[in-house]
Scaffold this motif. Structure first.
Motif, PDB file in Angstrom:
ATOM      1  N   ALA A 103      46.860  30.567  25.594  1.00  0.00           N
ATOM      2  CA  ALA A 103      45.768  31.278  24.906  1.00  0.00           C
ATOM      3  C   ALA A 103      44.914  32.012  25.918  1.00  0.00           C
ATOM      4  N   THR A 104      44.408  33.176  25.504  1.00  0.00           N
ATOM      5  CA  THR A 104      43.524  33.973  26.347  1.00  0.00           C
ATOM      6  C   THR A 104      42.298  34.371  25.544  1.00  0.00           C
ATOM      7  N   ARG A 105      41.222  34.617  26.238  1.00  0.00           N
ATOM      8  CA  ARG A 105      39.996  35.065  25.601  1.00  0.00           C
ATOM      9  C   ARG A 105      40.084  36.562  25.301  1.00  0.00           C
ATOM     10  N   GLU A 106      39.090  37.047  24.582  1.00  0.00           N
ATOM     11  CA  GLU A 106      39.069  38.477  24.263  1.00  0.00           C
ATOM     12  C   GLU A 106      38.852  39.285  25.535  1.00  0.00           C
ATOM     13  N   ARG A 107      39.596  40.374  25.655  1.00  0.00           N
ATOM     14  CA  ARG A 107      39.559  41.172  26.880  1.00  0.00           C
ATOM     15  C   ARG A 107      38.232  41.915  26.973  1.00  0.00           C
ATOM     16  N   PRO A 108      37.433  41.689  28.032  1.00  0.00           N
ATOM     17  CA  PRO A 108      36.185  42.454  28.189  1.00  0.00           C
ATOM     18  C   PRO A 108      36.487  43.913  28.498  1.00  0.00           C
ATOM     19  N   PRO A 109      35.576  44.800  28.206  1.00  0.00           N
ATOM     20  CA  PRO A 109      35.800  46.220  28.516  1.00  0.00           C
ATOM     21  C   PRO A 109      35.842  46.458  30.017  1.00  0.00           C
ATOM     22  N   GLY A 110      36.862  47.215  30.443  1.00  0.00           N
ATOM     23  CA  GLY A 110      37.016  47.540  31.858  1.00  0.00           C
ATOM     24  C   GLY A 110      37.351  46.348  32.736  1.00  0.00           C
ATOM     25  N   CYS A 111      38.081  45.381  32.175  1.00  0.00           N
ATOM     26  CA  CYS A 111      38.345  44.136  32.906  1.00  0.00           C
ATOM     27  C   CYS A 111      39.294  44.390  34.067  1.00  0.00           C
ATOM     28  N   LYS A 112      38.852  44.019  35.287  1.00  0.00           N
ATOM     29  CA  LYS A 112      39.692  44.073  36.475  1.00  0.00           C
ATOM     30  C   LYS A 112      39.742  42.721  37.187  1.00  0.00           C
ATOM     31  N   LYS A 178      51.227  15.502  44.664  1.00  0.00           N
ATOM     32  CA  LYS A 178      50.424  16.017  43.552  1.00  0.00           C
ATOM     33  C   LYS A 178      49.437  17.071  44.023  1.00  0.00           C
ATOM     34  N   LYS A 179      48.951  16.942  45.255  1.00  0.00           N
ATOM     35  CA  LYS A 179      47.983  17.913  45.761  1.00  0.00           C
ATOM     36  C   LYS A 179      48.625  19.251  46.087  1.00  0.00           C
ATOM     37  N   ASP A 180      49.964  19.298  46.150  1.00  0.00           N
ATOM     38  CA  ASP A 180      50.659  20.537  46.464  1.00  0.00           C
ATOM     39  C   ASP A 180      51.276  21.194  45.236  1.00  0.00           C
ATOM     40  N   THR A 181      50.962  20.691  44.056  1.00  0.00           N
ATOM     41  CA  THR A 181      51.509  21.260  42.810  1.00  0.00           C
ATOM     42  C   THR A 181      50.380  21.549  41.845  1.00  0.00           C
ATOM     43  N   GLY A 182      50.667  22.380  40.893  1.00  0.00           N
ATOM     44  CA  GLY A 182      49.689  22.724  39.853  1.00  0.00           C
ATOM     45  C   GLY A 182      50.316  23.645  38.816  1.00  0.00           C
ATOM     46  N   ARG A 183      49.626  23.793  37.708  1.00  0.00           N
ATOM     47  CA  ARG A 183      50.081  24.691  36.627  1.00  0.00           C
ATOM     48  C   ARG A 183      49.061  25.815  36.496  1.00  0.00           C
ATOM     49  N   LEU A 184      49.496  27.034  36.719  1.00  0.00           N
ATOM     50  CA  LEU A 184      48.583  28.186  36.715  1.00  0.00           C
ATOM     51  C   LEU A 184      48.146  28.525  35.291  1.00  0.00           C
ATOM     52  N   HIS A 185      46.881  28.817  35.158  1.00  0.00           N
ATOM     53  CA  HIS A 185      46.332  29.342  33.894  1.00  0.00           C
ATOM     54  C   HIS A 185      45.539  30.603  34.224  1.00  0.00           C
ATOM     55  N   VAL A 186      46.063  31.731  33.825  1.00  0.00           N
ATOM     56  CA  VAL A 186      45.446  33.031  34.135  1.00  0.00           C
ATOM     57  C   VAL A 186      44.830  33.581  32.863  1.00  0.00           C
ATOM     58  N   ASP A 187      43.586  34.016  32.955  1.00  0.00           N
ATOM     59  CA  ASP A 187      42.870  34.519  31.775  1.00  0.00           C
ATOM     60  C   ASP A 187      41.930  35.627  32.215  1.00  0.00           C
ATOM     61  N   PHE A 188      41.484  36.415  31.226  1.00  0.00           N
ATOM     62  CA  PHE A 188      40.518  37.478  31.521  1.00  0.00           C
ATOM     63  C   PHE A 188      39.199  36.846  31.959  1.00  0.00           C
ATOM     64  N   ALA A 189      38.512  37.490  32.886  1.00  0.00           N
ATOM     65  CA  ALA A 189      37.194  37.056  33.351  1.00  0.00           C
ATOM     66  C   ALA A 189      36.203  38.189  33.158  1.00  0.00           C
ATOM     67  N   GLN A 190      34.983  37.800  32.812  1.00  0.00           N
ATOM     68  CA  GLN A 190      33.932  38.796  32.572  1.00  0.00           C
ATOM     69  C   GLN A 190      33.088  38.906  33.834  1.00  0.00           C
ATOM     70  N   ALA A 191      33.180  40.055  34.503  1.00  0.00           N
ATOM     71  CA  ALA A 191      32.465  40.286  35.764  1.00  0.00           C
ATOM     72  C   ALA A 191      31.496  41.441  35.585  1.00  0.00           C
ATOM     73  N   ARG A 192      30.341  41.296  36.236  1.00  0.00           N
ATOM     74  CA  ARG A 192      29.326  42.346  36.140  1.00  0.00           C
ATOM     75  C   ARG A 192      29.790  43.641  36.807  1.00  0.00           C
ATOM     76  N   ASP A 193      30.541  43.510  37.894  1.00  0.00           N
ATOM     77  CA  ASP A 193      31.017  44.718  38.591  1.00  0.00           C
ATOM     78  C   ASP A 193      31.976  45.511  37.707  1.00  0.00           C
ATOM     79  N   ASP A 194      32.874  44.804  37.003  1.00  0.00           N
ATOM     80  CA  ASP A 194      33.796  45.506  36.101  1.00  0.00           C
ATOM     81  C   ASP A 194      33.045  46.202  34.985  1.00  0.00           C
ATOM     82  N   LEU A 195      32.090  45.482  34.378  1.00  0.00           N
ATOM     83  CA  LEU A 195      31.321  46.090  33.290  1.00  0.00           C
ATOM     84  C   LEU A 195      30.524  47.292  33.771  1.00  0.00           C
TER      85      LEU A 195
END
Length: 594
Positions: A103-112, A178-195
């Motif tokens: 699942a991903t959040r709603e894409r912010p405008p101009g998201c980079k 365990k410290k050398d493994t993980g499951r990636l979760h990539v999602d949109f982030a809301q940044a002031r610079d992008d906005l």
């Protein structure tokens, strides 16, 4: 803002090369994207986007400038086939294809900027850069101590590539710790610079749109007239020379008109203006001659047009005659049905066109006749001038009489129309008044009928009530007779009981409580004072009782409490101005005394 959309990846040096370009190209192929390296060159030169592993997804150019374009969603019934991605320091294992997409959040405008969670505890910024630099130019990485980070890319379309890695399991080297493994979760982030960059870009587009509209309006706006020079002796001499020239007369006369309207005429310049006006007047004869020449040309053109139109009409007449002769039985029987139909249609069309041209020619001839008659009236001969001069006065007198008679006739007509209108209005008013009276009478009759029905219903109800009352009266009389009979039988018993009840009646007649309402008041007041052992004022007691019944008054309560001396006792407390009367409950003491 425009510079961000024209960035060239060729000029960006990347320190970490891609260790396994084939795996990355396979992953991009699964998304239907053309595999691109970090320099913008295709990894597979013979790649065909239409032959990707995921059919049904249109090809996407990963080098598209950041316009907020999101790739089309993958159909839910078609699982995406992801493969293992080998990097220099780590390995990415694809998630289970049968699991739902992350699942991903709603894409912010101009998201980079993207949020990356589930990183290994031993993961470093170099490893993160090695994994995500394949998606595009990374501007900044903000890593946290809690196994997540934020990555900001140079363009918006690179975020879509990074979201592809969401759900992958990462393993550093060949370690299984365990410290050398993980499951990636990539999602949109809301940044002031992008906005901020997106808002700047939108403002720039709005400015460009306004500029484009302004240019369009200026292009369609009519040009403003040239400015008129101010008056001076030199300019006056120039305008005077232009007024004499036929080609520059229009410009010069406009300047002269503007000077006169500005108020440049005075005693010193009056002679100059008079000479310019005189020069302008000299063009009147020229303009009249030009008009006459144009009229002559128009007459010649009319004659040519009339001759040509008459020749056309002659030809139309011949064509129509051919159609009529072909329609006769001698020739008509030899034609087929389709040929006859075509000939009849052609004949009808030719007759309509001939009639139109004939009417036009007749109209031209009528106009010429009217012009000739006008010329004869306007240009009389010398012989008729003497006769007409004598008849002018008579004609004017007849015109005046005719006008006066016409005015009188109009006045009579207006009076007749006014009378008719008044009569019509009167008849309409009478009709409306009669209709209104009829409506009022009908409403009155309806009201009387309704009232009569109501009275009849009430009369029936009263009769029923009267019958009930009579029946009740008869029952009461019967009960009285029965009671009288019982009294006669029990008179002796009552005589004996009266002697015993006499003291009770005396005590009851002497009771200070006279009604059930007073009994209730005594009980409520006793309960209230029982919880107030130090007593309460009469106003406090009455305020409590008035919450239960607003009709209770202070005097009634005080009289009742003074009658019950064994139940309530009044005490005085305080000295002087602070003297206060308090009532206390003494029912338990009074019970012992009685």
């Amino acid at each position: 803002a425009d510079g961000g959309s024209n960035l060239s990846l060729d000029s960006i040096p990347m320190g970490l090369p891609m260790s396994d370009p084939t795996a990355w190209a396979t992953a991009m192929n699964n998304l239907g994207m053309a595999p691109m390296g970090m320099t913008g060159q295709p990894l597979l030169p013979d790649f065909d986007p239409a032959l990707g592993m995921m059919t049904g997804i249109p090809p996407i150019n990963p080098m598209m400038p950041g316009l907020g374009i999101v790739p089309p969603p993958i159909p839910p019934d078609m699982p995406a086939v992801k493969e293992i991605i080998h990097c220099k320091s780590c390995t990415l294992f694809p998630p289970n294809p049968h699991l739902p997409p992350p699942a991903t959040r709603e894409r912010p405008p101009g998201c980079k900027t993207v949020f990356v969670g589930g990183l290994p505890e031993n993961g470093t910024e170099q490893i993160i850069m090695e994994v995500f630099e394949q998606c595009g130019e990374v501007i900044a990485i903000r890593k946290s101590k809690k196994n997540f980070c934020h990555i900001r890319f140079a363009e918006e379309f690179m975020v879509d590539k990074a979201l592809y890695l969401s759900g992958y399991r990462i393993r550093l080297g060949s370690s299984t710790d365990k410290k050398d493994t993980g499951r990636l979760h990539v999602d949109f982030a809301q940044a002031r610079d992008d906005l901020y960059e997106w808002e700047c870009k939108q403002r720039m587009l709005a400015r460009e749109e306004r500029h484009r509209r302004r240019l369009e309006e200026e292009r369609f706006r009519p040009p403003s007239p040239p400015p008129v020079v101010h008056y001076s002796d030199h300019e006056c001499s120039v305008i005077a020379e232009k007024l004499k020239d036929d080609t520059k007369f229009l410009e010069a006369i406009q300047t002269l008109l503007t000077w006169i309207e500005r108020g440049e005429v005075n005693r010193r310049t009056a002679n100059n203006f008079y000479s310019m006006i005189q020069s302008a007047n000299s063009h009147v004869r020229r303009l009249v001659n030009e008009k006459a020449a144009h009229e002559k040309e128009m007459e010649e053109a009319k004659e040519k047009f009339k001759l040509a139109l008459s020749g056309i009409l002659v030809q139309f007449e011949q064509i129509v005659a051919v159609y009529h002769s072909a329609s006769k039985q001698k020739a008509w029987d030899h034609f087929t049905k389709a040929q006859r139909k075509n000939i009849s249609v052609w004949c009808k069309q030719a007759e309509e066109i001939r009639n139109i041209h004939n009417d036009e020619l007749m109209g031209i001839r009528r106009e010429e006749e009217m012009e000739m008659s006008d010329e004869e009236i306007e240009d009389p001969s010398e012989m008729k001038e003497t006769e007409e001069s004598a008849l002018v006065s008579q004609v004017e007198a007849l015109k005046e009489e005719n006008d006066s008679l016409r005015w009188q006739l109009d006045a009579y007509r207006n009076e007749v129309e006014l009378l008719k209108q008044e009569q019509g209005k009167a008849s309409r008013d009478e009709d409306t008044t009669k209709e209104q009276q009829m409506r009022l009478l009908q409403q009155a009759l309806q009201g009387m009928q309704k009232h009569l029905l109501k009275v009849q219903d009430e009369y029936k109800k009263r009769e029923a009530e009267l019958e009930k009352v009579r029946e009740d009266k008869l029952k009461a009389e019967a009960l009285l007779e029965n009671l009288k009979e019982q009294e006669s039988g029990t008179s002796r018993v009552c005589a004996c009981s009266q002697e015993k009840e006499c003291p009770v009646e005396k005590t009851s007649s002497n009771s200070p409580v006279k009604s059930e309402r007073e009994v209730l008041l005594v009980g409520i007041i006793s309960t209230f004072l029982h919880v107030h052992p130090f007593g309460a004022s009469i106003e406090y007691i009455c305020s409590y009782l008035q919450r239960l019944d607003s009709k209770i008054c202070t005097a009634e309560v005080e009289v009742l409490m003074t009658r019950l001396q064994n139940t309530f006792r009044q005490e005085l407390s305080g000295v002087g101005a602070s003297l206060e009367k308090r009532w206390k409950f003494c029912g338990f003491d009074g019970l012992k005394m009685t």
